[in-house]
Design an enzyme around this catalytic site. Structure first.
Site, PDB file in Angstrom:
ATOM      1  N   LYS A  22      82.083   6.329  63.145  1.00 28.59           N
ATOM      2  CA  LYS A  22      80.690   5.841  63.214  1.00 28.59           C
ATOM      3  C   LYS A  22      79.845   6.829  64.028  1.00 28.59           C
ATOM      4  O   LYS A  22      78.749   7.197  63.607  1.00 28.59           O
ATOM      5  CB  LYS A  22      80.651   4.480  63.901  1.00 28.59           C
ATOM      6  CG  LYS A  22      79.255   4.028  64.315  1.00 28.59           C
ATOM      7  CD  LYS A  22      79.229   2.689  65.002  1.00 28.59           C
ATOM      8  CE  LYS A  22      79.461   2.762  66.468  1.00 28.59           C
ATOM      9  NZ  LYS A  22      78.323   3.166  67.292  1.00 28.59           N
ATOM     10  N   ASN A  23      80.366   7.258  65.166  1.00 38.99           N
ATOM     11  CA  ASN A  23      79.553   8.077  66.067  1.00 38.99           C
ATOM     12  C   ASN A  23      79.436   9.531  65.624  1.00 38.99           C
ATOM     13  O   ASN A  23      78.679  10.297  66.208  1.00 38.99           O
ATOM     14  CB  ASN A  23      80.077   7.967  67.499  1.00 38.99           C
ATOM     15  CG  ASN A  23      79.860   6.575  68.049  1.00 38.99           C
ATOM     16  OD1 ASN A  23      79.135   5.768  67.451  1.00 38.99           O
ATOM     17  ND2 ASN A  23      80.501   6.259  69.152  1.00 38.99           N
ATOM     18  N   CYS A 118      72.897  -1.733  71.301  1.00 44.11           N
ATOM     19  CA  CYS A 118      73.631  -2.778  72.017  1.00 44.11           C
ATOM     20  C   CYS A 118      73.103  -2.833  73.460  1.00 44.11           C
ATOM     21  O   CYS A 118      72.544  -1.901  73.977  1.00 44.11           O
ATOM     22  CB  CYS A 118      75.125  -2.557  71.994  1.00 44.11           C
ATOM     23  SG  CYS A 118      75.676  -0.901  71.874  1.00 44.11           S
ATOM     24  N   ARG A 123      68.959   2.066  78.544  1.00 43.16           N
ATOM     25  CA  ARG A 123      69.377   3.235  77.744  1.00 43.16           C
ATOM     26  C   ARG A 123      68.194   4.206  77.669  1.00 43.16           C
ATOM     27  O   ARG A 123      67.503   4.268  76.684  1.00 43.16           O
ATOM     28  CB  ARG A 123      69.812   2.791  76.356  1.00 43.16           C
ATOM     29  CG  ARG A 123      70.870   1.684  76.344  1.00 43.16           C
ATOM     30  CD  ARG A 123      72.261   2.165  76.632  1.00 43.16           C
ATOM     31  NE  ARG A 123      72.817   2.991  75.580  1.00 43.16           N
ATOM     32  CZ  ARG A 123      73.473   2.525  74.506  1.00 43.16           C
ATOM     33  NH1 ARG A 123      73.566   1.237  74.317  1.00 43.16           N
ATOM     34  NH2 ARG A 123      73.989   3.359  73.627  1.00 43.16           N
ATOM     35  N   PRO A 124      67.885   4.953  78.740  1.00 42.39           N
ATOM     36  CA  PRO A 124      66.723   5.859  78.726  1.00 42.39           C
ATOM     37  C   PRO A 124      66.915   7.008  77.740  1.00 42.39           C
ATOM     38  O   PRO A 124      68.017   7.251  77.244  1.00 42.39           O
ATOM     39  CB  PRO A 124      66.698   6.391  80.151  1.00 42.39           C
ATOM     40  CG  PRO A 124      68.084   6.307  80.611  1.00 42.39           C
ATOM     41  CD  PRO A 124      68.674   5.094  79.966  1.00 42.39           C
ATOM     42  N   ASP A 126      65.195  10.041  78.568  1.00 40.63           N
ATOM     43  CA  ASP A 126      64.528  11.140  79.285  1.00 40.63           C
ATOM     44  C   ASP A 126      65.157  12.508  79.003  1.00 40.63           C
ATOM     45  O   ASP A 126      64.453  13.519  78.913  1.00 40.63           O
ATOM     46  CB  ASP A 126      64.529  10.864  80.792  1.00 40.63           C
ATOM     47  CG  ASP A 126      65.936  10.645  81.338  1.00 40.63           C
ATOM     48  OD1 ASP A 126      66.707   9.895  80.686  1.00 40.63           O
ATOM     49  OD2 ASP A 126      66.288  11.219  82.367  1.00 40.63           O
ATOM     50  N   ASP A 312      83.969   3.919  75.482  1.00 39.64           N
ATOM     51  CA  ASP A 312      84.026   3.015  74.321  1.00 39.64           C
ATOM     52  C   ASP A 312      85.386   2.366  74.137  1.00 39.64           C
ATOM     53  O   ASP A 312      85.557   1.534  73.243  1.00 39.64           O
ATOM     54  CB  ASP A 312      83.661   3.778  73.037  1.00 39.64           C
ATOM     55  CG  ASP A 312      82.218   4.209  73.045  1.00 39.64           C
ATOM     56  OD1 ASP A 312      81.864   5.083  72.228  1.00 39.64           O
ATOM     57  OD2 ASP A 312      81.450   3.699  73.873  1.00 39.64           O
ATOM     58  N   VAL A 334      79.950   5.707  83.037  1.00 33.94           N
ATOM     59  CA  VAL A 334      79.002   6.181  82.021  1.00 33.94           C
ATOM     60  C   VAL A 334      77.818   5.241  81.867  1.00 33.94           C
ATOM     61  O   VAL A 334      76.662   5.660  81.835  1.00 33.94           O
ATOM     62  CB  VAL A 334      79.705   6.396  80.659  1.00 33.94           C
ATOM     63  CG1 VAL A 334      78.710   6.772  79.573  1.00 33.94           C
ATOM     64  CG2 VAL A 334      80.791   7.460  80.796  1.00 33.94           C
ATOM     65  N   ARG A 404      78.975  -3.778  63.166  1.00 33.25           N
ATOM     66  CA  ARG A 404      78.223  -2.520  63.282  1.00 33.25           C
ATOM     67  C   ARG A 404      79.157  -1.321  63.311  1.00 33.25           C
ATOM     68  O   ARG A 404      78.810  -0.247  62.840  1.00 33.25           O
ATOM     69  CB  ARG A 404      77.393  -2.524  64.579  1.00 33.25           C
ATOM     70  CG  ARG A 404      76.245  -3.489  64.590  1.00 33.25           C
ATOM     71  CD  ARG A 404      75.417  -3.325  65.847  1.00 33.25           C
ATOM     72  NE  ARG A 404      75.059  -1.905  66.036  1.00 33.25           N
ATOM     73  CZ  ARG A 404      74.569  -1.435  67.177  1.00 33.25           C
ATOM     74  NH1 ARG A 404      74.382  -2.241  68.204  1.00 33.25           N
ATOM     75  NH2 ARG A 404      74.242  -0.166  67.304  1.00 33.25           N
TER      76      ARG A 404
END
Ligand code: EPZ
Length: 431
Positions: A22-23, A118, A123-124, A126, A312, A334, A404
């Site tokens: 998926k990633n 999620c 979850r920035p 920047d 994960d 993380v 997902r």
């Protein structure tokens, strides 16, 4: 709403095949926006997140032909109709943010609402924006009356630059690499993410005519080119799905052959399971996880960017440690809020306490079935694994999170002998 019901049937045995990552596939799909020629991806997993990314590509104006049965997707972004992403699609999936780099590189414009995805903490973006502005883009953040923020970037042309990432962000590395591929001159990314998905993306971009070196190391160098052409590419196997099945074998004290996986993508997970006493053998077609001897010892894990222990896999490993006698600790470095599964595991009589980013597990308790809720993708998987060994039935709700990121999760576990079904609760069922 659909639910997953799990019973403690027996130790898992047999073989299971891992799907495409998926990633990896999500940034690969975004990368097809970089050319007006046709791109073909094979080994694509059949996931809700892939459907969302395909809808996003179509929204931008790309022609997308998805063939789930053939695990194949063909994309031709001949013309880009709009460069501002559709709100609902982006809210549904944080990974939509990686469409920004290709759009900016291809058209000089990109606009995206701050993503949802999620709920594992703030979850920035920047670092993504730091990269785009280093390449010469102008960044605007406009808050609308409802308080939502539209982030936009524009640049008449992108100029290669040096970018240092304060954190080895996967998404930021992917976005900057894709934007830099069409920039004028050389871009160097210092402290990039080194995940296998970054290497897979760089390989695909190079097949499209990019000049990227150093993906997978602590320094990536991109020589910009004027245009990219279409290409074909096979998605790497999903290392997180593979690790999830390794833990399903371990938690049920089973013996499972996991096929179509790359052991060198899960070195920390192999090492930690071996520390606990699980037997792991590399087989010609994958990895054999034999947990049948069942005299395991506790261990400690600390999540880190690759090649460290993957965040994960943290929830799934925690579920396993809850069944291993002794005291274990889990430190999550993380994400700042990736312990929401602790409350749910404790409803199943696990004995886990948390203090900030550190969780302490008093392992060996007998887990009991309960009604639990998936709070995010990997937490959902962890609760299903716990249900595989809990006394009685476990009902996992909010399983859209699991859909997902896992292709046929219930079917694959049932194929290994798990007592597991997916149900649609009737009108009389409690919500
Ligand atoms: C990717 O998310 C994965 N998703 C995540 O997998 C994974 O957990 C994560 O990388 C870390 O490995 C996809 O690839 C689609 P990050 P991403 O940017 O890119 C901070 C799953 O379960 N950060 O590496 O969003 C951020 O707050 C999902 O499959 C900034 O501070 O992760 C977080 O604490 C969950 N500024 C940390 O970095 C930024 O600009 C890691 O984020 C970007 C990130």
């Amino acid at each position: 709403m659909p639910r997953i019901l799990v019973n403690n049937r027996n130790a898992l045995r047999g073989r299971v095949e891992v799907s495409g990552s998926k990633n990896a596939v999500l940034p690969l799909l975004a990368a097809t926006l970089l050319t007006d020629e046709t791109c073909v991806l094979d080994g694509v997993p059949n996931l809700k997140d892939v459907d969302v990314m395909c809808s996003l590509l179509r929204f931008f104006g790309a022609e997308v032909k998805a063939e789930p049965a053939a695990s194949r997707i063909e994309v031709r972004a001949g013309t880009i109709r709009t460069t501002v992403a559709e709100w609902d699609l982006v809210k549904a999936m944080r990974a939509s943010i990686v469409a920004m780099g290709p759009l900016l590189a291809r058209t000089g414009q990109a606009g995206i609402p701050l993503p949802g995805g999620c709920a594992i903490g703030e979850r920035p973006i920047d670092l993504h924006l730091k990269g785009f502005s280093a390449l010469g883009a102008e960044i605007h953040c406009d808050k609308d009356e409802s308080g939502d923020v539209l982030v936009s970037a524009s640049a008449s042309r992108l100029i290669g630059a040096e970018v240092y990432l304060d954190f080895a962000s996967v998404g930021a590395t992917e976005n900057i690499m894709m934007a830099a591929a069409l920039a004028e001159g050389t871009t160097v990314i210092e402290n990039p993410a080194q995940e296998p998905e970054i290497v897979d993306l760089a390989n695909f971009l190079n097949r499209m005519g990019a000049h990227i070196r150093g993906a997978g190391t602590d320094n990536i160098r991109i020589e910009g080119v004027s245009r990219l052409h279409g290409a074909e590419h096979s998605v790497i196997p999903d290392r997180i799905e593979a690790a999830t099945f390794m833990l399903a074998a371990a938690i049920t004290r089973g013996d499972v052959l996991i096929e179509n996986m790359l052991p060198n993508h899960v070195v920390p997970v192999i090492a930690k399971l071996k520390e606990c006493g699980v037997r792991i053998e590399e087989d010609y077609s994958g990895l054999r996880v034999d947990a049948s001897k069942n005299d395991f010892r506790a261990t400690n894990i600390k999540t880190l960017p690759y090649p460290g222990f993957p965040t994960d896999v943290q929830p799934q490993f925690m579920a396993f440690l809850a069944t291993v006698p002794g005291r274990s600790t889990v430190i999550e470095t993380v994400f700042e809020n990736r312990f929401m599964h602790i409350r749910e595991l404790n409803l199943m009589h696990a004995e886990i306490t948390e203090d900030g980013r550190r969780a302490a597990i008093k392992g060996g308790a007998k887990l009991t079935g309960a009604h639990v809720r998936a709070t995010d993708l990997r937490a959902g998987a962890a609760l299903v694994l716990a249900g595989l060994v809990a006394e009685g039935t476990t009902v996992v709700s909010d399983i859209f999170h699991i859909d997902r990121g896992y292709e046929d999760f219930v079917g694959k576990l049932a194929g290994l002998g798990a007592g597991i079904v997916r149900t649609e609760p009737g009108p009389g069922d409690e919500k």
